[in-house]
Design an enzyme around this catalytic site. Structure first.
Site, PDB file in Angstrom:
ATOM      1  N   CYS A 120       0.812  -1.224   0.000  1.00 43.01           N
ATOM      2  CA  CYS A 120       0.000   0.000   0.000  1.00 43.01           C
ATOM      3  C   CYS A 120       0.846   1.274   0.000  1.00 43.01           C
ATOM      4  O   CYS A 120       0.369   2.333  -0.376  1.00 43.01           O
ATOM      5  CB  CYS A 120      -0.935   0.007   1.201  1.00 43.01           C
ATOM      6  SG  CYS A 120      -2.040  -1.412   1.191  1.00 43.01           S
ATOM      7  N   HIS A 180      -4.037   7.205   1.234  1.00 41.72           N
ATOM      8  CA  HIS A 180      -4.219   5.838   0.755  1.00 41.72           C
ATOM      9  C   HIS A 180      -5.632   5.377   1.107  1.00 41.72           C
ATOM     10  O   HIS A 180      -6.121   5.628   2.215  1.00 41.72           O
ATOM     11  CB  HIS A 180      -3.169   4.922   1.394  1.00 41.72           C
ATOM     12  CG  HIS A 180      -3.445   3.467   1.177  1.00 41.72           C
ATOM     13  ND1 HIS A 180      -3.650   2.950  -0.078  1.00 41.72           N
ATOM     14  CD2 HIS A 180      -3.570   2.432   2.047  1.00 41.72           C
ATOM     15  CE1 HIS A 180      -3.896   1.655   0.028  1.00 41.72           C
ATOM     16  NE2 HIS A 180      -3.853   1.314   1.311  1.00 41.72           N
ATOM     17  N   ASN A 235     -10.081  -1.086  -1.963  1.00 42.63           N
ATOM     18  CA  ASN A 235      -8.647  -0.844  -1.758  1.00 42.63           C
ATOM     19  C   ASN A 235      -7.890  -1.405  -2.952  1.00 42.63           C
ATOM     20  O   ASN A 235      -7.867  -2.621  -3.163  1.00 42.63           O
ATOM     21  CB  ASN A 235      -8.209  -1.534  -0.449  1.00 42.63           C
ATOM     22  CG  ASN A 235      -6.741  -1.294  -0.117  1.00 42.63           C
ATOM     23  OD1 ASN A 235      -5.988  -0.771  -0.939  1.00 42.63           O
ATOM     24  ND2 ASN A 235      -6.339  -1.683   1.083  1.00 42.63           N
TER      25      ASN A 235
END
Ligand code: ACO
Length: 343
Positions: free
Chosen positions: A121, A270, A300
């Site tokens: 990530c 994020h 995500n």
């Protein structure tokens, strides 16, 4: 020393929308829309079809970013590809992307270096640090930086895997990081990692300490146990560390740049969980109009979330020339990062 700025953004998401409802009815995940939305804010995600690879998604986003930058692929000096779902174990996806952009074709082929970044990530911000350093050092004028993921092929859709499988989606975002003499661009980046938590959010898939690295049966056929095959995550622990590290690395950026909240026009967080981001925004007092989100639509997408946000925010007019932008991410490793950009 030149500055490094983002000269073009691009994005691509596969056309197939999978709502929370469809995740249950069409993919058999034992879940409900309410459970997912309440805990994560996710309403839908995109799934790429079988036969589409991560570098295919990346190529689409890259073409858009190159066009926005007014550049031909051959003007690139380097490719940086951030992903945790590379097309194959090796080589990395950067070389597949290089081929797909036509850089290896014809008499004027340009065999630029292609680097894969494996920081999950945080991969885009680790990649931004790399790309902008290459540009500022004078080694490169134009670096293509991509974050792309095809998660849908590696989700455990059984009850055992539903906490993880309800979170992730496919997509790609790309930027071109270019040299400029203008007073703008990437002002700084701050990265960190804590390997004590390496196993807390991981997909072990194979164990290279063993011989062979994947157990085989008497016919030589690999046998991967479910606990190795699928991603695992200690969700509550990840949540807690994400909040601490994202706040910490954002504050470090602010302190080192002498900034206050009022100086920043847009925050690009994020997109792991809307609740994490809302909690952080509340804790440090970020007004909601300065925080953009698209996790509701895409879930995500790991390394792709921040460049996807950039590309969308630019096209919707929320991200404009002259704005001061703060980016922050946290992910598996644990790894984290922030960056301040004068757009
Ligand atoms: N649908 C319905 N029920 C579910 C689902 C689902 N998709 N997933 C889990 N459950 C059930 C569990 O089985 C469990 O049931 P039980 O109490 O009967 O055993 C119950 O819901 C609670 O499960 P938990 O795993 O404890 O759920 P939690 O409240 O921790 O929420 C979540 C999970 C949303 C993932 C949360 O921990 C979280 O947001 N963690 C942060 C981590 C994160 O965002 N990771 C994203 C990827 S990593 C990254 O990008 C940084």
């Amino acid at each position: 020393m030149p500055n490094a700025y983002i000269s073009g953004t691009g994005m691509f998401v596969p056309p197939r929308v999978v709502t929370n409802e469809q995740l249950s009815t069409e993919f058999g995940v034992e879940t409900t829309h309410e459970w997912i939305v309440q805990r994560t804010g996710i309403e839908a995600r995109r799934f790429a079809e079988v036969g589409v690879g991560t570098s295919d998604l990346a190529a689409e986003a890259s073409r858009m970013a190159l066009e926005a930058a007014g550049l031909a692929a051959r003007e690139l000096d380097m490719i940086v590809f951030a992903t945790l779902s590379s097309d194959h174990c090796f080589p990395g996806s950067g070389v597949y992307l290089q081929q797909k952009l036509g850089l290896c074709d014809g008499p004027d082929a340009k065999f630029v270096p292609a680097l894969d970044v494996r920081n999950q990530c945080s991969g885009f911000l680790y990649g931004l640090a790399t790309a902008s350093s290459m540009v500022k050092s004078g080694a490169c004028r134009h670096v293509l930086l991509v974050g792309a993921e095809k998660h849908s092929a590696a989700l455990d859709l059984s009850k055992r895997g539903r906490t993880v499988s309800s979170l992730f989606g496919d997509g790609a975002g790309a930027v071109v990081v270019s040299a400029t003499e203008e007073d703008r661009g990437v002002r700084g980046w701050w990265l960190g990692a804590d390997g004590r938590y390496a196993d807390v959010l991981s997909q072990p898939l194979w164990d290279i300490r063993q011989r062979p690295f994947i157990p085989t049966d008497e016919h030589g056929v690999g046998q991967v146990a479910p606990e190795m095959l699928w991603a695992k995550m200690e969700g509550k622990l990840v949540f807690r560390h994400a909040v601490e590290r994202m706040v910490g690395v954002l504050m470090t950026a602010f302190t080192e740049q002498g900034l206050t909240l009022a100086d920043v026009d847009l925050f690009l967080f994020h997109q792991a969980n809307l609740r994490i981001n809302q909690y952080i925004a509340e804790q440090i007092g970020i007004p909601s109009d300065k925080l953009v989100s698209n996790i509701q639509k895409y879930g995500n997408t790991t390394a792709a979330t921040i460049p996807l946000l950039m590309a969308e925010a630019e096209r919707s007019g929320k991200l404009r020339r002259g704005m001061k932008v703060a980016c922050v991410a946290f992910g598996s490793g644990f790894t984290w990062g922030s960056a301040i950009i004068d757009w």
